[in-house]
Design an enzyme around this catalytic site. Sequence first.
Site, PDB file in Angstrom:
ATOM      1  N   ASP A   1      -6.805  -5.496   7.922  1.00 45.41           N
ATOM      2  CA  ASP A   1      -5.442  -5.289   7.407  1.00 45.41           C
ATOM      3  C   ASP A   1      -4.380  -5.470   8.626  1.00 45.41           C
ATOM      4  O   ASP A   1      -4.607  -4.737   9.605  1.00 45.41           O
ATOM      5  CB  ASP A   1      -5.386  -3.988   6.773  1.00 45.41           C
ATOM      6  CG  ASP A   1      -5.813  -3.774   5.462  1.00 45.41           C
ATOM      7  OD1 ASP A   1      -6.218  -5.091   4.863  1.00 45.41           O
ATOM      8  OD2 ASP A   1      -6.111  -2.616   4.605  1.00 45.41           O
TER       9      ASP A   1
ATOM     10  N   ASP B   1       0.801  -1.150   0.052  1.00 45.88           N
ATOM     11  CA  ASP B   1       0.079  -0.024  -0.090  1.00 45.88           C
ATOM     12  C   ASP B   1       0.702   1.248   0.049  1.00 45.88           C
ATOM     13  O   ASP B   1       2.114   1.058   0.759  1.00 45.88           O
ATOM     14  CB  ASP B   1      -0.793  -0.077   1.280  1.00 45.88           C
ATOM     15  CG  ASP B   1      -2.100  -0.948   1.060  1.00 45.88           C
ATOM     16  OD1 ASP B   1      -2.189  -1.645   0.188  1.00 45.88           O
ATOM     17  OD2 ASP B   1      -2.835  -1.153   2.032  1.00 45.88           O
TER      18      ASP B   1
END
Length: 130
Positions: free
Chosen positions: A108, A79
Amino acid sequence: MTAESVVRDLLDHLSAGEVEEAIELLDVDVEWRNTFLPTFRGPQVAKALRDMVARGIGFEVEHRHVAATGDVVLTDRTDVLSYGRWRSEFWVRGTFEVRDGKVVVWDDAFSWVDAIGSGVLGLVKGILPA
């Protein structure tokens, strides 16, 4: 639509800045968990995603591996969070549960050491002349 395609589409919409399209893929009672951060539920998730865009925080995703069994999707990805010239890239392991074409759980996990280290590096690069 498969569970895997729902998750890929969610992350890809977010990466493209298409927050409303991403929110459409979330269940109204979605639960979003992040390592050592508060859990967001339901409308809080949409509010948080819209707030990121309103504040000019960018998001990008690089899918490394995506695997699905039934309604559970596991992601191994990088990310990228950005703001102006600042960028932070870090590894994320995501577990998603999809029901009726909507994400009901988004969990996550990442290393805070990696995220902070990348953030500091991004800060240094952001203040140096381009």
